[in-house]
Design an enzyme around this catalytic site. Structure first.
Site, PDB file in Angstrom:
ATOM      1  N   ASP A 220      19.426  11.508 -35.428  1.00 56.99           N
ATOM      2  CA  ASP A 220      20.551  10.584 -35.493  1.00 56.99           C
ATOM      3  C   ASP A 220      20.083   9.133 -35.436  1.00 56.99           C
ATOM      4  OD1 ASP A 220      22.459  12.673 -35.490  1.00 56.99           O
ATOM      5  OD2 ASP A 220      22.312  12.828 -33.302  1.00 56.99           O
TER       6      ASP A 220
ATOM      7  N   ARG B 170      20.992  15.849 -26.599  1.00 57.32           N
ATOM      8  CA  ARG B 170      21.603  14.713 -25.896  1.00 57.32           C
ATOM      9  C   ARG B 170      22.719  15.176 -24.962  1.00 57.32           C
ATOM     10  NH1 ARG B 170      23.112  10.859 -30.720  1.00 57.32           N
ATOM     11  NH2 ARG B 170      24.132   9.699 -29.012  1.00 57.32           N
TER      12      ARG B 170
ATOM     13  N   ARG C 139      17.383  16.367 -38.769  1.00 55.63           N
ATOM     14  CA  ARG C 139      18.169  15.198 -39.166  1.00 55.63           C
ATOM     15  C   ARG C 139      18.434  14.326 -37.947  1.00 55.63           C
ATOM     16  NH1 ARG C 139      22.561  18.486 -42.916  1.00 55.63           N
ATOM     17  NH2 ARG C 139      21.069  19.204 -44.489  1.00 55.63           N
TER      18      ARG C 139
END
Length: 267
Positions: free
Chosen positions: A70, A216, A68
Site C-alpha cells: 500500500d 497492519r 501489492r
C-alpha cells in the site's frame, strides 16, 4: 533480443528483487491517483527495450510484483517478474535499471527465472516486519518508518495475543473493508514480538499469504493489547466473528516493511 535458428524471438522471464522507501508512492501497483513503484520500474525498462533509440511515448513491459504494498509501505525484499526480449546479461540489466530509477527504489538483483515464472502466483509465503516506537517522543528520523505508540508497554500480553493468531484461521476480521477476496483463510507460520531495549518494538509475521491490510490490522490489534485496551483472550472471539468491526485498528502504513518473499527452489 535472442532469436532461434528458425527466426523465432526468445522471451526471457526475469526475477527482480527490489528494495524501496514507499513514502513517496501510492503503493506498488499502478494507479490513476499518483505515482507507483510498478510504474517507475516499468518505465525504467523502456530504454532497454528500445535499444537506445527514441523511447518517447513508449510504455515498458508489465512488471508483476509479489505483493501489492500500500501507499507508504516499504520493502526490503519485494520480488517482481517480467517477460522481455533483451539479449543483455542480467547484471547489466540491473545496473541499467538502477541508473534510471530514483534513489528511493533500488534493484538488488536480477536473475533469469524458469519460463513462465510469476512473482505473485508462484510465491509460497511472505515475511513482513512492523516497527513500533514506544518512547514519549518520536525521533524525526523514525517518523517515516514506525508507528508512535507510547502507551504500548505490556510486552507479555502482546506476545500472548500473538500466539493466538499463529496457525490456520479465517482472518476476515483482519481484512480491509470492501475487499473482494472470496477466501479469507490464511496460515501464519510465525508471529514474533521483540523489544530492542530502547523503546522500539518489532512485530514479525510470516505466512503463506496475507489479506489486504491484514498485517497492519494485526499490528493495530496487538498494540491495543499492549496498551491494556483489550485482553489477549479477546482475539479468539474476534477471529470467530469474521467481521472487520470486531478487530483492532489498522496500524499506519509507515511502520510496515515487506522483508522477503518465499518461493520453491525451482523458481
Amino acid at each position: 533480443m535472442r532469436v532461434t535458428e528458425a527466426g523465432e524471438t526468445l522471451v526471457r522471464s526475469l526475477k527482480l528483487t527490489l528494495a524501496y522507501d514507499g513514502t513517496a508512492y501510492v503503493g506498488w501497483q499502478r494507479q490513476e491517483n499518483g505515482v507507483s513503484v510498478q510504474e517507475m520500474v516499468e518505465d525504467a525498462f523502456v530504454p532497454l527495450l528500445c535499444g537506445g533509440n527514441d523511447a518517447a511515448g513508449r510504455r515498458g513491459p508489465t512488471v508483476a510484483g509479489a505483493g501489492r504494498t500500500d501507499a507508504g509501505v516499504h520493502a526490503l525484499g519485494q520480488v517482481a517478474s517480467v517477460n522481455v526480449e533483451i539479449d543483455v546479461p542480467a547484471l547489466s540489466i540491473q545496473r541499467a535499471l538502477n541508473a534510471r530509477l530514483p534513489a528511493d527504489i533500488r534493484v538488488l538483483g536480477v536473475v533469469d527465472a524458469r519460463p513462465g515464472f510469476h512473482a505473485r502466483h508462484h510465491a509460497t509465503g511472505k515475511l513482513y516486519r512492523y516497527r513500533v516506537v514506544t518512547t514519549p517522543v518520536l525521533s524525526p528520523f523514525e517518523r517515516l518508518y514506525a508507528w508512535h505508540a507510547p502507551e504500548a508497554r505490556d510486552l507479555g500480553a502482546m506476545r500472548a495475543a500473538a500466539g493466538r493468531l499463529v496457525g490456520t484461521h479465517d482472518f476476515a476480521s483482519f481484512q480491509a473493508r470492501g475487499a473482494t477476496v472470496r477466501h479469507t483463510v490464511r496460515t501464519i507460520h510465525r508471529l514474533d514480538v521483540a523489544a530492542d531495549g530502547a523503546g522500539g518494538l518489532t512485530i514479525e509475521v510470516e505466512g503463506d499469504g496475507f489479506l489486504r491490510h491484514m498485517v497492519r490490522a494485526i499490528a493495530g490489534t496487538l498494540i491495543e493489547v499492549a496498551g491494556g485496551l483489550r485482553p489477549p483472550e479477546s482475539l479468539d472471539p474476534m477471529i470467530a466473528r469474521r467481521d472487520r468491526q470486531a478487530g483492532g485498528p489498522t496500524a499506519p502504513a509507515a511502520g510496515l516493511t515487506l522483508v522477503a518473499v518465499r518461493y520453491p527452489a525451482v523458481c
